[in-house]
Scaffold this motif. Structure first.
Motif, PDB file in Angstrom:
ATOM      1  N   VAL A 169     -15.962  -8.022  -3.065  1.00 62.53           N
ATOM      2  CA  VAL A 169     -15.212  -9.231  -3.422  1.00 62.53           C
ATOM      3  C   VAL A 169     -14.814 -10.004  -2.166  1.00 62.53           C
ATOM      4  CG1 VAL A 169     -13.152 -10.140  -4.561  1.00 62.53           C
ATOM      5  CG2 VAL A 169     -14.381  -8.207  -5.574  1.00 62.53           C
ATOM      6  N   CYS A 170     -14.351  -9.273  -1.150  1.00 64.66           N
ATOM      7  CA  CYS A 170     -13.939  -9.920   0.098  1.00 64.66           C
ATOM      8  C   CYS A 170     -15.110 -10.636   0.761  1.00 64.66           C
ATOM      9  CB  CYS A 170     -13.361  -8.891   1.063  1.00 64.66           C
ATOM     10  SG  CYS A 170     -11.910  -8.030   0.442  1.00 64.66           S
ATOM     11  N   THR A 171     -16.284 -10.059   0.677  1.00 62.69           N
ATOM     12  CA  THR A 171     -17.466 -10.683   1.272  1.00 62.69           C
ATOM     13  C   THR A 171     -17.727 -12.040   0.634  1.00 62.69           C
ATOM     14  OG1 THR A 171     -18.408  -8.519   1.777  1.00 62.69           O
ATOM     15  CG2 THR A 171     -19.935 -10.381   1.703  1.00 62.69           C
ATOM     16  N   THR A 172     -17.556 -12.132  -0.686  1.00 62.75           N
ATOM     17  CA  THR A 172     -17.770 -13.419  -1.352  1.00 62.75           C
ATOM     18  C   THR A 172     -16.675 -14.413  -0.988  1.00 62.75           C
ATOM     19  OG1 THR A 172     -16.557 -12.810  -3.389  1.00 62.75           O
ATOM     20  CG2 THR A 172     -18.902 -12.249  -3.284  1.00 62.75           C
ATOM     21  N   GLU A 173     -15.449 -13.935  -0.857  1.00 66.52           N
ATOM     22  CA  GLU A 173     -14.333 -14.833  -0.558  1.00 66.52           C
ATOM     23  C   GLU A 173     -14.453 -15.449   0.835  1.00 66.52           C
ATOM     24  OE1 GLU A 173     -10.424 -13.448  -3.004  1.00 66.52           O
ATOM     25  OE2 GLU A 173     -10.798 -12.429  -1.100  1.00 66.52           O
ATOM     26  N   LEU A 174     -14.680 -14.608   1.840  1.00 68.07           N
ATOM     27  CA  LEU A 174     -14.718 -15.134   3.201  1.00 68.07           C
ATOM     28  C   LEU A 174     -15.907 -16.059   3.412  1.00 68.07           C
ATOM     29  CD1 LEU A 174     -12.546 -12.887   3.510  1.00 68.07           C
ATOM     30  CD2 LEU A 174     -13.328 -12.670   5.869  1.00 68.07           C
ATOM     31  N   GLY A 175     -17.010 -15.792   2.709  1.00 64.79           N
ATOM     32  CA  GLY A 175     -18.137 -16.704   2.763  1.00 64.79           C
ATOM     33  C   GLY A 175     -17.775 -18.063   2.187  1.00 64.79           C
ATOM     34  N   SER A 211      -8.747  -6.264  -7.165  1.00 68.46           N
ATOM     35  CA  SER A 211      -9.932  -6.337  -8.031  1.00 68.46           C
ATOM     36  C   SER A 211     -10.332  -7.756  -8.400  1.00 68.46           C
ATOM     37  CB  SER A 211      -9.666  -5.550  -9.323  1.00 68.46           C
ATOM     38  OG  SER A 211      -8.543  -6.085 -10.009  1.00 68.46           O
ATOM     39  N   THR A 212      -9.508  -8.744  -8.052  1.00 70.05           N
ATOM     40  CA  THR A 212      -9.729 -10.111  -8.522  1.00 70.05           C
ATOM     41  C   THR A 212      -9.902 -11.073  -7.353  1.00 70.05           C
ATOM     42  OG1 THR A 212      -8.338  -9.639 -10.443  1.00 70.05           O
ATOM     43  CG2 THR A 212      -8.793 -11.957  -9.964  1.00 70.05           C
ATOM     44  N   GLY A 213     -11.047 -11.722  -7.292  1.00 66.18           N
ATOM     45  CA  GLY A 213     -11.292 -12.698  -6.237  1.00 66.18           C
ATOM     46  C   GLY A 213     -10.466 -13.953  -6.436  1.00 66.18           C
ATOM     47  N   ARG A 214     -10.020 -14.514  -5.330  1.00 64.68           N
ATOM     48  CA  ARG A 214      -9.208 -15.721  -5.389  1.00 64.68           C
ATOM     49  C   ARG A 214     -10.028 -16.938  -5.800  1.00 64.68           C
ATOM     50  NH1 ARG A 214      -6.290 -13.574  -0.095  1.00 64.68           N
ATOM     51  NH2 ARG A 214      -8.375 -12.749   0.072  1.00 64.68           N
ATOM     52  N   ASN A 215      -9.344 -17.910  -6.370  1.00 66.48           N
ATOM     53  CA  ASN A 215      -9.974 -19.174  -6.728  1.00 66.48           C
ATOM     54  C   ASN A 215      -9.557 -20.218  -5.685  1.00 66.48           C
ATOM     55  OD1 ASN A 215     -10.789 -21.608  -7.819  1.00 66.48           O
ATOM     56  ND2 ASN A 215     -10.281 -21.036  -9.920  1.00 66.48           N
ATOM     57  N   PHE A 216     -10.426 -20.465  -4.716  1.00 65.99           N
ATOM     58  CA  PHE A 216     -10.079 -21.413  -3.670  1.00 65.99           C
ATOM     59  C   PHE A 216     -10.115 -22.849  -4.168  1.00 65.99           C
ATOM     60  CE2 PHE A 216     -10.669 -17.677  -1.101  1.00 65.99           C
ATOM     61  CZ  PHE A 216      -9.680 -17.826  -0.135  1.00 65.99           C
ATOM     62  N   ASP A 217     -10.706 -23.099  -5.343  1.00 60.27           N
ATOM     63  CA  ASP A 217     -10.596 -24.416  -5.951  1.00 60.27           C
ATOM     64  C   ASP A 217      -9.138 -24.730  -6.275  1.00 60.27           C
ATOM     65  OD1 ASP A 217     -13.264 -25.068  -5.850  1.00 60.27           O
ATOM     66  OD2 ASP A 217     -13.709 -24.236  -7.823  1.00 60.27           O
ATOM     67  N   GLU A 218      -8.377 -23.708  -6.656  1.00 58.51           N
ATOM     68  CA  GLU A 218      -6.975 -23.937  -6.986  1.00 58.51           C
ATOM     69  C   GLU A 218      -6.181 -24.287  -5.729  1.00 58.51           C
ATOM     70  OE1 GLU A 218      -3.175 -24.053  -8.851  1.00 58.51           O
ATOM     71  OE2 GLU A 218      -5.229 -24.557  -9.380  1.00 58.51           O
ATOM     72  N   ILE A 219      -6.556 -23.692  -4.603  1.00 64.57           N
ATOM     73  CA  ILE A 219      -5.856 -23.994  -3.362  1.00 64.57           C
ATOM     74  C   ILE A 219      -6.266 -25.364  -2.828  1.00 64.57           C
ATOM     75  CG2 ILE A 219      -5.550 -23.251  -0.964  1.00 64.57           C
ATOM     76  CD1 ILE A 219      -6.038 -20.362  -2.035  1.00 64.57           C
ATOM     77  N   LEU A 220      -7.558 -25.655  -2.891  1.00 69.34           N
ATOM     78  CA  LEU A 220      -8.054 -26.944  -2.415  1.00 69.34           C
ATOM     79  C   LEU A 220      -8.006 -28.028  -3.485  1.00 69.34           C
ATOM     80  CD1 LEU A 220     -11.127 -25.812  -0.312  1.00 69.34           C
ATOM     81  CD2 LEU A 220      -9.167 -27.064   0.546  1.00 69.34           C
ATOM     82  N   ARG A 221      -8.098 -27.589  -4.746  1.00 73.30           N
ATOM     83  CA  ARG A 221      -8.288 -28.478  -5.885  1.00 73.30           C
ATOM     84  C   ARG A 221      -9.525 -29.338  -5.634  1.00 73.30           C
ATOM     85  NH1 ARG A 221      -2.875 -29.454  -9.320  1.00 73.30           N
ATOM     86  NH2 ARG A 221      -1.927 -27.423  -8.920  1.00 73.30           N
ATOM     87  N   ASN A 222      -9.626 -30.459  -6.324  1.00 72.72           N
ATOM     88  CA  ASN A 222     -10.904 -31.178  -6.286  1.00 72.72           C
ATOM     89  C   ASN A 222     -10.965 -32.334  -5.301  1.00 72.72           C
ATOM     90  OD1 ASN A 222     -12.105 -29.585  -8.253  1.00 72.72           O
ATOM     91  ND2 ASN A 222     -11.116 -30.740  -9.889  1.00 72.72           N
ATOM     92  N   ASP A 223      -9.814 -32.772  -4.781  1.00 76.16           N
ATOM     93  CA  ASP A 223      -9.867 -33.862  -3.822  1.00 76.16           C
ATOM     94  C   ASP A 223      -8.718 -33.717  -2.844  1.00 76.16           C
ATOM     95  OD1 ASP A 223      -7.525 -35.724  -4.567  1.00 76.16           O
ATOM     96  OD2 ASP A 223      -8.510 -35.377  -6.485  1.00 76.16           O
ATOM     97  N   ILE A 224      -8.791 -34.477  -1.789  1.00 79.89           N
ATOM     98  CA  ILE A 224      -7.887 -34.279  -0.664  1.00 79.89           C
ATOM     99  C   ILE A 224      -6.427 -34.510  -1.020  1.00 79.89           C
ATOM    100  CG2 ILE A 224      -8.002 -36.648   0.221  1.00 79.89           C
ATOM    101  CD1 ILE A 224      -8.304 -35.324   3.040  1.00 79.89           C
ATOM    102  N   ASP A 225      -6.134 -35.335  -2.028  1.00 78.84           N
ATOM    103  CA  ASP A 225      -4.753 -35.623  -2.382  1.00 78.84           C
ATOM    104  C   ASP A 225      -4.207 -34.705  -3.470  1.00 78.84           C
ATOM    105  OD1 ASP A 225      -4.343 -37.776  -0.595  1.00 78.84           O
ATOM    106  OD2 ASP A 225      -5.508 -39.075  -1.901  1.00 78.84           O
ATOM    107  N   SER A 226      -5.012 -33.755  -3.940  1.00 80.99           N
ATOM    108  CA  SER A 226      -4.568 -32.877  -5.013  1.00 80.99           C
ATOM    109  C   SER A 226      -4.430 -31.429  -4.571  1.00 80.99           C
ATOM    110  CB  SER A 226      -5.562 -32.941  -6.186  1.00 80.99           C
ATOM    111  OG  SER A 226      -5.635 -34.246  -6.701  1.00 80.99           O
ATOM    112  N   THR A 227      -4.632 -31.141  -3.296  1.00 83.58           N
ATOM    113  CA  THR A 227      -4.540 -29.768  -2.838  1.00 83.58           C
ATOM    114  C   THR A 227      -3.107 -29.290  -2.887  1.00 83.58           C
ATOM    115  OG1 THR A 227      -4.132 -30.324  -0.537  1.00 83.58           O
ATOM    116  CG2 THR A 227      -6.436 -30.188  -1.225  1.00 83.58           C
ATOM    117  N   MET A 228      -2.941 -27.956  -2.885  1.00 84.26           N
ATOM    118  CA  MET A 228      -1.608 -27.385  -2.849  1.00 84.26           C
ATOM    119  C   MET A 228      -0.830 -27.934  -1.657  1.00 84.26           C
ATOM    120  SD  MET A 228      -1.230 -25.376  -5.397  1.00 84.26           S
ATOM    121  CE  MET A 228      -1.941 -24.155  -6.482  1.00 84.26           C
TER     122      MET A 228
END
Length: 228
Positions: A45-51, A154-171
């Motif tokens: 899982v970590c391998t997929t996340e860091l990539g 056991s659960t990979g993070r969702n970096f879309d949630e951290i970045l969201r879809n555009d520059i003004d919607s990120t966390m």
């Protein structure tokens, strides 16, 4: 040791990383930082996340955000593992891990940030010592912790949630938005949607600050997205 909370100053530390030695507060400088832990090197899982983080380097850079990883492994392991991450990640797009990864084999920093896994009995090293869970800390230029997210190993993070879809919607952008305009965001908010007036702003003041404010309830006032 008191637990770290939103609003706490992120503890400073010195560490060896894949990009050389750092002092954390100096590394932060005037940027926002995402510090994220991963349970262990050479794990799937970590391998997929860091990539994924490596492939989105430009997205972080556009937001003036530095990323830095950490796990309870040695610097030698990190450097060997990066080759695997880049090789596997290339199946999905150009992958080149350049952000630093902290070597925390003695778990000193993981303990400082309360990242160690107290739940999963399988998330242990050969000596039975716990690895970390998947923790994310968002830290602002004043070294204040603004957001935390924790996932089980056991659960990979969702970096879309951290970045969201555009520059003004990120966390991070939403934290900046709240600081500047005294507003909060409702459920499932996207850029351009109405925002909520901060509860600390009175309705009288809200009418001055936000001429188009709509008062739904005394405690629930919305206004169009402020011009940046």
């Amino acid at each position: 040791m008191p637990s770290l909370r939103l609003g706490s100053i992120a503890p400073d530390f010195e560490a060896e990383t894949t990009a050389g030695p750092i002092r954390f507060h100096e590394f932060i400088g005037n940027s926002w930082v995402i510090l994220f832990s991963h349970p262990g090197d050479f794990t799937p899982v970590c391998t997929t996340e860091l990539g994924e983080v490596a492939r989105r380097a430009d997205d972080f850079a556009k937001r003036n955000v530095k990323v830095i990883g950490i796990s309870a492994n040695s610097l030698q392991d990190h450097n060997s593992w990066i080759r695997d991450i880049n090789e596997y990640g290339a199946k999905y797009g150009p992958t080149d891990v350049r952000f630093p990864i902290i070597a925390d084999e003695d778990r000193r920093i993981s303990t400082l940030y309360d990242m160690l896994d107290e739940q999963d009995a399988t998330n242990r090293d050969a000596k039975g010592l716990p690895f970390t869970i998947r923790t994310v800390f968002v830290i602002d230029p004043k070294k204040v912790i603004r957001l935390t997210i924790s996932y089980p190993a056991s659960t990979g993070r969702n970096f879309d949630e951290i970045l969201r879809n555009d520059i003004d919607s990120t966390m991070i952008s939403l934290c900046k938005l709240g600081d500047k305009h005294r507003v909060t965001t409702p459920v499932n908010w996207n850029r351009g949607d109405d925002v909520i007036v901060h509860p600390a702003v009175s309705t009288e003041e809200a009418k001055v600050l936000f001429p188009e404010v709509t008062v739904h309830k005394p405690y629930l006032r919305t206004t169009p997205f402020p011009a940046q």
